[in-house]
Design a protein around this motif. Structure first.
Motif: not given
Ligand code: GRF
Length: 202
Positions: A152-158
């Motif tokens: 699984a992966q999770g996205v985080v805004e920079v």
């Protein structure tokens, strides 16, 4: 399922697992039976002790060779008969002895969207590259560095104002809940690894 968790630092991923299990051990489907580390004096070990868990420390410098350290870590881990080993901020590469013993049952969390930015400085490397989104990856450990099958992966805004610390803290918020969700699912439903594909609960 019996979990052994390996840590090297603050242990907030470990804490997230402890909190999730503490609330509902039967519902979660797993229990942490021991916590291992590659160094003393870290908050991760204090968290384990506070939870009344057995701990062990295997320091590379206490062993003549890296292989002997790897063997000692495998032995210490095996003593607790884990179903799954969770590397949660563990900062050493697991060697062939450890992999021979626990391969296919070792889950790692990495603070970047693999295969981008593997290694010990995933957050710093992503920031330096100027990516607009990064995130975290929970994957099975294979004989490479952060190269195993992705679960699984999770996205985080920079953000423009981000420095490494701020970005890593924001990633860790996503990472902790992703790790809890994945470990719980693997424990409750079982899984099958086919090449690079992970099938959970089918
Ligand atoms: C996590 O982001 C992990 O992915 C990285 O280091 C951090 C460890 O955090 N390798 P903690 O020790 O679980 O608080």
């Amino acid at each position: 399922a019996r979990l052994v968790v390996l840590v090297s630092g603050s242990g907030t991923n470990l804490q997230a697992l402890l909190d999730a299990i503490g609330d509902d051990p039967r519902g979660f489907g797993a229990e942490i039976v021991a916590v291992g580390a590659d160094r003393d004096g870290i908050a991760g070990l204090e968290r384990a002790e506070r939870a009344g868990l057995p701990t062990f420390v295997c320091r590379v410098r206490d062993h003549a060779t890296r292989d002997e350290w790897d063997h000692a870590l495998a032995e210490a881990t095996a003593a607790y008969e884990p179903d799954l080993v969770v590397s949660a901020g563990f900062m050493k590469i697991l060697g062939r002895g450890f992999l021979a013993r626990f391969g296919g049952r070792i889950v790692n969390t990495h603070p970047a969207l693999l295969p981008s930015f593997p290694g010990a400085h995933g957050v710093r490397d992503a920031l330096a590259h100027g990516v607009k989104v990064t995130g975290c990856t929970v994957h099975f450990v294979d004989d490479g560095v952060d190269t195993g099958p992705i679960i699984a992966q999770g996205v985080v805004e920079v953000r423009d104002e981000d420095d490494e610390g701020a970005l890593h803290e924001r990633i860790k918020e996503v990472e902790r809940s992703l790790l809890v969700e994945v470990v719980g699912r693997l424990a409750r439903h079982g899984y099958r690894i086919e090449g690079r594909k992970v099938h959970v609960g089918e």
